[in-house]
Design an enzyme around this catalytic site. Structure first.
Site, PDB file in Angstrom:
ATOM      1  N   CYS A 157       5.314  -5.380  -8.682  1.00 54.43           N
ATOM      2  CA  CYS A 157       5.153  -4.345  -9.718  1.00 54.43           C
ATOM      3  C   CYS A 157       6.050  -3.135  -9.493  1.00 54.43           C
ATOM      4  O   CYS A 157       6.241  -2.332 -10.406  1.00 54.43           O
ATOM      5  CB  CYS A 157       3.709  -3.874  -9.772  1.00 54.43           C
TER       6      CYS A 157
HETATM    7  N1  CO8 Z   1     -15.507 -11.627 -18.011  1.00 46.64           N
HETATM    8  C1  CO8 Z   1     -16.743 -11.217 -17.723  1.00 46.64           C
HETATM    9  N2  CO8 Z   1     -17.137 -10.840 -16.483  1.00 46.64           N
HETATM   10  C2  CO8 Z   1     -16.214 -10.919 -15.508  1.00 46.64           C
HETATM   11  C3  CO8 Z   1     -14.891 -11.352 -15.744  1.00 46.64           C
HETATM   12  C4  CO8 Z   1     -14.550 -11.716 -17.059  1.00 46.64           C
HETATM   13  N3  CO8 Z   1     -13.308 -12.140 -17.388  1.00 46.64           N
HETATM   14  N4  CO8 Z   1     -14.207 -11.315 -14.578  1.00 46.64           N
HETATM   15  C5  CO8 Z   1     -15.050 -10.872 -13.640  1.00 46.64           C
HETATM   16  N5  CO8 Z   1     -16.272 -10.633 -14.196  1.00 46.64           N
HETATM   17  C6  CO8 Z   1     -17.497 -10.180 -13.532  1.00 46.64           C
HETATM   18  C7  CO8 Z   1     -17.539 -10.596 -12.078  1.00 46.64           C
HETATM   19  O1  CO8 Z   1     -18.083 -11.888 -11.961  1.00 46.64           O
HETATM   20  C8  CO8 Z   1     -18.414  -9.532 -11.462  1.00 46.64           C
HETATM   21  O2  CO8 Z   1     -19.762  -9.870 -11.692  1.00 46.64           O
HETATM   22  P1  CO8 Z   1     -20.899  -9.521 -10.566  1.00 46.64           P
HETATM   23  O3  CO8 Z   1     -20.884  -8.031 -10.462  1.00 46.64           O
HETATM   24  O4  CO8 Z   1     -22.132 -10.099 -11.172  1.00 46.64           O
HETATM   25  O5  CO8 Z   1     -20.437 -10.206  -9.317  1.00 46.64           O
HETATM   26  C9  CO8 Z   1     -18.124  -8.289 -12.298  1.00 46.64           C
HETATM   27  O6  CO8 Z   1     -17.553  -8.768 -13.522  1.00 46.64           O
HETATM   28  C10 CO8 Z   1     -17.153  -7.346 -11.619  1.00 46.64           C
HETATM   29  O7  CO8 Z   1     -15.984  -8.088 -11.208  1.00 46.64           O
HETATM   30  P2  CO8 Z   1     -14.786  -7.419 -10.448  1.00 46.64           P
HETATM   31  O8  CO8 Z   1     -15.298  -6.745  -9.232  1.00 46.64           O
HETATM   32  O9  CO8 Z   1     -13.687  -8.426 -10.268  1.00 46.64           O
HETATM   33  O10 CO8 Z   1     -14.321  -6.378 -11.569  1.00 46.64           O
HETATM   34  P3  CO8 Z   1     -13.646  -4.965 -11.444  1.00 46.64           P
HETATM   35  O11 CO8 Z   1     -14.549  -3.988 -12.068  1.00 46.64           O
HETATM   36  O12 CO8 Z   1     -13.118  -4.671 -10.081  1.00 46.64           O
HETATM   37  O13 CO8 Z   1     -12.360  -5.141 -12.416  1.00 46.64           O
HETATM   38  C11 CO8 Z   1      -9.991  -5.595 -12.270  1.00 46.64           C
HETATM   39  C12 CO8 Z   1     -11.410  -6.153 -12.180  1.00 46.64           C
HETATM   40  C13 CO8 Z   1      -9.720  -5.176 -13.704  1.00 46.64           C
HETATM   41  C14 CO8 Z   1      -9.027  -6.666 -11.846  1.00 46.64           C
HETATM   42  C15 CO8 Z   1      -9.841  -4.348 -11.352  1.00 46.64           C
HETATM   43  O14 CO8 Z   1     -10.349  -4.607 -10.071  1.00 46.64           O
HETATM   44  C16 CO8 Z   1      -8.414  -3.877 -11.203  1.00 46.64           C
HETATM   45  O15 CO8 Z   1      -7.723  -3.557 -12.154  1.00 46.64           O
HETATM   46  N6  CO8 Z   1      -7.931  -3.790  -9.953  1.00 46.64           N
HETATM   47  C17 CO8 Z   1      -6.556  -3.394  -9.672  1.00 46.64           C
HETATM   48  C18 CO8 Z   1      -5.686  -4.539  -9.931  1.00 46.64           C
HETATM   49  C19 CO8 Z   1      -4.210  -4.224  -9.797  1.00 46.64           C
HETATM   50  O16 CO8 Z   1      -3.722  -3.163 -10.049  1.00 46.64           O
HETATM   51  N7  CO8 Z   1      -3.512  -5.209  -9.427  1.00 46.64           N
HETATM   52  C20 CO8 Z   1      -2.105  -5.059  -9.373  1.00 46.64           C
HETATM   53  C21 CO8 Z   1      -1.589  -6.415  -9.368  1.00 46.64           C
HETATM   54  S1  CO8 Z   1      -0.164  -6.550 -10.199  1.00 46.64           S
HETATM   55  C22 CO8 Z   1       1.219  -6.678  -9.192  1.00 46.64           C
HETATM   56  O17 CO8 Z   1       1.371  -6.093  -8.179  1.00 46.64           O
HETATM   57  C23 CO8 Z   1       2.277  -7.576  -9.697  1.00 46.64           C
HETATM   58  C24 CO8 Z   1       2.138  -8.930  -9.139  1.00 46.64           C
HETATM   59  C25 CO8 Z   1       3.109  -9.851  -9.755  1.00 46.64           C
HETATM   60  C26 CO8 Z   1       2.812 -10.257 -11.141  1.00 46.64           C
HETATM   61  C27 CO8 Z   1       2.939 -11.692 -11.363  1.00 46.64           C
HETATM   62  C28 CO8 Z   1       2.647 -12.205 -12.764  1.00 46.64           C
HETATM   63  C29 CO8 Z   1       1.438 -12.956 -13.098  1.00 46.64           C
END
Ligand code: CO8
Length: 379
Positions: A157
């Site tokens: 990124c």
């Molecule tokens: N629908 C419904 N519920 C869901 C879903 C979904 N799709 N997904 C997860 N849940 C549920 C989980 O099961 C969990 O349930 P429970 O609490 O019962 O266990 C609950 O929702 C919470 O799950 P999470 O803890 O996973 O959710 P978050 O609140 O943490 O949100 C995010 C998830 C949005 C991913 C968040 O953590 C985030 O944005 N984190 C930062 C991510 C980030 O910035 N990453 C950067 C990566 S990008 C990068 O560097 C480039 C890489 C190269 C790219 C390559 C191309 C593909």
């Protein structure tokens, strides 16, 4: 080209953007995922059942409402759930180079720059379409450059900000006077559309940044006041796809299951918790080294991964909650476009600033990696 250009000020002359016409709304994305999950569960009664995704979760957790992709048809087909971009013969331009060229041409046109004046092309992106020849060399060729050089660089990124610092250093050293940094991000290729935790995160796009010596830049440009880069190893965002996969034995590249480590995988919560303080402190320290503070910043064009992350980082830097004018969002319509995110935000939201205004382009992501670029508008 001068070989004695020390002290030359590097500037951003223009930026360019290519946006694919296909879009997938959260509603469409979740409907296709849920249909896939139902079929998977029916076909695999003994396996751990897949849980439905939800539009409400996606928007609340990430701020994403929609994303662009090169071609949506196979991605939203519950029987396929992968992009299908047909392989092209070697005598045709490759897909990644094609969209990179489109973004470069947009940047060149906006600066009134002729390709004859450009010395180098840096293709800075999260994934390269092939090992070699370098994408940058193909883009250089397709742009009609008869001289100069190009190479690829990957810092996930943060590729664009690392590319801007590299280009700025070439200009300061006199090794180039005009450099195209191009970020073609076909993230749909490495996103696991069958993984509920991440299927909503990414979108496709290409951006370009024309970094030049101030004395050749168009009257309206952005002086680069300072750049800073940081990396710190973490496995929390990882993709094990690579040229040694075939050496790991049969099945190592099988991507038919719901989850696969040869595609993007992350510990989203850990990324959130670890990267926010790292980036906030980096920006504050970098600003301080330039004699700046949050009150000097007219706008921040932050990496577009998650609205919650941006809110906390902006709060740390500005000392108050940022409004949309201070920290604009493109995440809602583009999703996370990896290295291109902060550049799209800059591209779409810089014209209303006036001469003397100072802003910050900032990226962060896998590695971990982070980059900050302070700029001041001229004319
Ligand atoms: N629908 C419904 N519920 C869901 C879903 C979904 N799709 N997904 C997860 N849940 C549920 C989980 O099961 C969990 O349930 P429970 O609490 O019962 O266990 C609950 O929702 C919470 O799950 P999470 O803890 O996973 O959710 P978050 O609140 O943490 O949100 C995010 C998830 C949005 C991913 C968040 O953590 C985030 O944005 N984190 C930062 C991510 C980030 O910035 N990453 C950067 C990566 S990008 C990068 O560097 C480039 C890489 C190269 C790219 C390559 C191309 C593909």
């Amino acid at each position: 080209m001068s070989q004695h250009a020390q002290g030359v000020t590097p500037v951003i002359s223009s930026t360019g953007l290519f946006t694919p016409s296909d879009t997938i709304s959260n509603e469409e994305l979740v409907a296709s995922f849920n249909a896939y999950a139902d079929r998977y569960n029916a076909a695999n009664p003994d396996a751990e059942p897949l849980t439905h995704s939800s539009v409400e979760f996606v928007e609340k957790a990430s701020g994403i409402k929609s994303r662009h992709v090169m071609d949506k048809s196979a991605i939203v087909d519950p029987d396929i759930m992968e992009p299908r971009y047909p392989e092209r013969p070697n005598d045709q331009i490759s897909l990644m180079a094609e969209i990179g060229v489109a973004a470069c041409r947009d940047a060149l046109e906006r600066a009134g720059r002729s390709i004859e004046d450009v010395d180098a092309v840096l293709c800075a992106a999260s994934n390269m379409q092939r090992a070699y020849p370098a994408m940058a060399v193909e883009i250089q060729h397709a742009l009609g450059m008869q001289r100069g050089f190009g190479f690829d660089m990957n810092v996930a990124c943060s590729s664009a900000t690392f590319g801007i610092q590299t280009a700025a250093d070439y200009i300061r050293s006199g090794n180039a006077r005009s450099v195209l940094v191009v970020n073609p991000e076909i993230t749909s290729g490495h996103l696991n559309w069958r993984d509920r935790d991440s299927h909503f995160i990414f979108g496709d796009v290409a951006t370009a940044i024309l970094v030049e010596a101030k004395d050749m830049a168009p009257a309206q440009h952005w002086e680069i006041l300072g750049t800073r880069l940081k990396t710190q190893f973490s496995n929390n965002i990882r993709n094990n796809f690579g040229f040694l996969n075939r050496a790991h034995g049969q099945g190592a590249v099988d991507q038919s299951g719901p989850c696969n480590d040869k595609l993007f995988v992350q510990e989203g919560r850990k990324v959130f918790k670890e990267v926010v303080p790292m980036v906030g402190q980096m920006i504050v320290d970098h600003a301080d080294s330039l004699g700046l503070s949050g009150s000097n910043l007219r706008r921040m064009w932050l990496h577009q991964a998650n609205t919650g992350m941006n809110r906390l980082i902006a709060q740390k830097v500005l000392g108050h909650e940022a409004n949309e004018d201070e920290s604009p969002t493109v995440l809602d319509t583009y999703a996370n476009t990896s290295s291109a995110g902060s550049i799209i935000a800059f591209h779409k939201h810089n014209e209303d600033l006036v001469a003397g205004d100072i802003g910050l382009i900032c990226s962060f992501g896998a590695g971990y990696s982070a980059g900050s670029v302070f700029v001041r508008k001229v004319a």
